[in-house]
Design a protein around this motif. Structure first.
Motif, PDB file in Angstrom:
ATOM      1  N   ASP A 218       2.815  -2.684 -10.889  1.00  0.00           N
ATOM      2  CA  ASP A 218       2.986  -4.127 -11.027  1.00  0.00           C
ATOM      3  C   ASP A 218       2.627  -4.886  -9.748  1.00  0.00           C
ATOM      4  O   ASP A 218       2.346  -6.083  -9.793  1.00  0.00           O
ATOM      5  CB  ASP A 218       4.441  -4.465 -11.406  1.00  0.00           C
ATOM      6  N   GLY A 219       2.631  -4.195  -8.629  1.00  0.00           N
ATOM      7  CA  GLY A 219       2.331  -4.839  -7.354  1.00  0.00           C
ATOM      8  C   GLY A 219       1.499  -3.950  -6.466  1.00  0.00           C
ATOM      9  O   GLY A 219       1.130  -2.827  -6.843  1.00  0.00           O
ATOM     10  N   PRO A 220       1.178  -4.416  -5.282  1.00  0.00           N
ATOM     11  CA  PRO A 220       0.361  -3.621  -4.353  1.00  0.00           C
ATOM     12  C   PRO A 220       1.105  -2.390  -3.844  1.00  0.00           C
ATOM     13  O   PRO A 220       2.333  -2.346  -3.838  1.00  0.00           O
ATOM     14  CB  PRO A 220       0.075  -4.602  -3.211  1.00  0.00           C
ATOM     15  N   LEU A 221       0.328  -1.403  -3.423  1.00  0.00           N
ATOM     16  CA  LEU A 221       0.896  -0.155  -2.887  1.00  0.00           C
ATOM     17  C   LEU A 221       0.709  -0.151  -1.376  1.00  0.00           C
ATOM     18  O   LEU A 221      -0.419  -0.027  -0.890  1.00  0.00           O
ATOM     19  CB  LEU A 221       0.209   1.058  -3.511  1.00  0.00           C
ATOM     20  N   PRO A 222       1.803  -0.267  -0.591  1.00  0.00           N
ATOM     21  CA  PRO A 222       1.667  -0.241   0.867  1.00  0.00           C
ATOM     22  C   PRO A 222       1.149   1.117   1.346  1.00  0.00           C
ATOM     23  O   PRO A 222       1.489   2.162   0.778  1.00  0.00           O
ATOM     24  CB  PRO A 222       3.103  -0.484   1.354  1.00  0.00           C
ATOM     25  N   PRO A 223       0.327   1.149   2.381  1.00  0.00           N
ATOM     26  CA  PRO A 223      -0.206   2.417   2.911  1.00  0.00           C
ATOM     27  C   PRO A 223       0.870   3.449   3.232  1.00  0.00           C
ATOM     28  O   PRO A 223       0.656   4.649   2.976  1.00  0.00           O
ATOM     29  CB  PRO A 223      -0.973   1.976   4.163  1.00  0.00           C
ATOM     30  N   PRO A 224       2.042   3.078   3.769  1.00  0.00           N
ATOM     31  CA  PRO A 224       3.051   4.104   4.037  1.00  0.00           C
ATOM     32  C   PRO A 224       3.541   4.803   2.777  1.00  0.00           C
ATOM     33  O   PRO A 224       3.862   6.007   2.815  1.00  0.00           O
ATOM     34  CB  PRO A 224       4.187   3.314   4.709  1.00  0.00           C
ATOM     35  N   VAL A 225       3.592   4.085   1.649  1.00  0.00           N
ATOM     36  CA  VAL A 225       4.039   4.707   0.395  1.00  0.00           C
ATOM     37  C   VAL A 225       2.976   5.685  -0.103  1.00  0.00           C
ATOM     38  O   VAL A 225       3.292   6.761  -0.610  1.00  0.00           O
ATOM     39  CB  VAL A 225       4.346   3.634  -0.670  1.00  0.00           C
ATOM     40  N   LEU A 226       1.718   5.311   0.050  1.00  0.00           N
ATOM     41  CA  LEU A 226       0.638   6.228  -0.330  1.00  0.00           C
ATOM     42  C   LEU A 226       0.724   7.512   0.498  1.00  0.00           C
ATOM     43  O   LEU A 226       0.535   8.617  -0.024  1.00  0.00           O
ATOM     44  CB  LEU A 226      -0.716   5.559  -0.138  1.00  0.00           C
ATOM     45  N   ALA A 227       1.041   7.381   1.765  1.00  0.00           N
ATOM     46  CA  ALA A 227       1.204   8.557   2.631  1.00  0.00           C
ATOM     47  C   ALA A 227       2.382   9.406   2.169  1.00  0.00           C
ATOM     48  O   ALA A 227       2.316  10.657   2.202  1.00  0.00           O
ATOM     49  CB  ALA A 227       1.401   8.109   4.073  1.00  0.00           C
ATOM     50  N   GLN A 228       3.459   8.772   1.696  1.00  0.00           N
ATOM     51  CA  GLN A 228       4.611   9.517   1.184  1.00  0.00           C
ATOM     52  C   GLN A 228       4.248  10.291  -0.079  1.00  0.00           C
ATOM     53  O   GLN A 228       4.695  11.430  -0.272  1.00  0.00           O
ATOM     54  CB  GLN A 228       5.765   8.551   0.911  1.00  0.00           C
TER      55      GLN A 228
END
Length: 241
Positions: A218-228
Motif C-alpha cells: 500500500d505504500g513505499p518500501l524503505p531501503p532498510p526494510v528491503l535489507a531486512q
C-alpha cells in the motif's frame, strides 16, 4: 500452447474434437474453444478418436504414451500424428499396427530409417522451430517475457522457477525468491507488518526446492526494510520492482 492451436484449428475444419489435459492452465483454458469436448482419460480419448495428435513434453510419464494397448483401443483405420518428441510414440507398436491394417497412417517429423521407408508413414523434417516466422515470434516472446520480469517481477515460461504472474494493484511491488520451506511467507509478512507496511496483494508459488513471492504494498518500501527482507534465512533474493 500448440495443442490448443491444433484443437481450435480442427474445430474450424468442422471436426469433432476431444481433448485430454489433466494439467491445463487457466491461461490455456481461456484460449481453448468451448467446442472442444473433454475426454475422461487417455484410454477414453484413444477409444473415441479416429485421429490422435500428441502435444506433450517428453518425461517419464509420457514416454510410450502411444503404445500397443492404446492403439488397439482406436477404431480401425485410425491415424496417429506426432510432432512432439519421438519416444512419446512406441514406434515398433505403430509400425506393427500399420502392417496389420489397424492404423491407416502415421505422420511425424522424426524420420527414422524404419519410418521413412514405410508406405503408410509420412515423415517430415523436424524444422518447425527454425522457420522465419518461428524465429521472429520466439524473439518477440523472449523480449516481452524478460521485460515483464524486469518491470513487474512476473515469471513466465521458466525452466527452473515456478510460473508466477500477478496483475499490479499499485506502484510498490517486491519480488522475492526463497527456499521452499515452511513459514517463509509468515516471516516476510511479519517483517513488513513490524515496519507498518500493509500488504495489498500477494502471490506465492513453489516448484521443487524453490519458491517465488510477489507482494504489492500500500505504500513505499524503505531501503532498510528491503535489507531486512534479504537478511531473512532462506531468502535468496529480494528486489523492488
Amino acid at each position: 500452447a500448440i495443442g490448443v492451436e491444433v484443437a481450435n484449428a480442427a474445430l474450424g475444419l468442422r471436426m469433432k474434437v476431444l481433448g485430454y489435459d489433466p494439467q491445463i492452465t487457466v491461461q490455456r483454458a481461456w484460449q481453448l474453444s468451448s467446442g472442444v469436448e473433454q475426454a475422461l482419460s487417455l484410454d477414453d480419448l484413444f477409444a473415441r478418436s479416429d485421429m490422435i495428435s500428441v502435444h506433450v513434453p517428453l518425461v517419464d510419464a509420457t514416454r510410450a504414451l502411444v503404445n500397443e494397448a492404446r492403439i488397439r483401443l482406436m477404431p480401425k483405420g485410425a491415424i496417429v500424428l506426432n510432432f512432439a518428441r519421438a519416444p512419446i510414440v512406441d514406434e515398433a507398436a505403430v509400425l506393427a499396427a500399420l502392417d496389420r491394417g489397424h492404423l491407416a497412417a502415421y505422420i511425424c517429423d522424426f524420420p527414422t530409417r524404419a519410418c521413412k521407408d514405410h508406405p503408410k508413414v509420412v515423415a517430415l523434417p523436424h524444422l518447425g522451430a527454425s522457420t522465419g516466422e518461428a524465429e521472429e515470434n520466439c524473439a518477440i516472446m523472449v523480449a516481452d517475457t524478460l521485460r515483464d520480469f524486469l518491470e513487474n517481477g512476473n515469471v513466465r515460461n521458466a525452466v527452473n522457477f515456478p510460473e508466477a504472474v500477478m496483475p499490479r494493484t499499485g506502484g510498490n511491488r517486491i519480488a522475492i525468491a526463497n527456499d521452499n520451506v515452511p513459514n517463509m511467507v509468515g516471516q516476510i509478512s511479519t517483517c513488513l507488518a513490524a515496519s507498518g507496511i500493509n500488504i495489498a496483494d500477494l502471490l506465492n508459488k513453489s516448484r521443487g526446492e524453490l519458491a517465488y513471492t510477489i507482494i504489492d504494498l500500500d505504500g513505499p518500501l524503505p531501503p532498510p526494510v528491503l535489507a531486512q527482507l534479504r537478511a531473512i534465512p532462506g531468502v535468496l533474493a529480494a528486489r523492488l520492482v
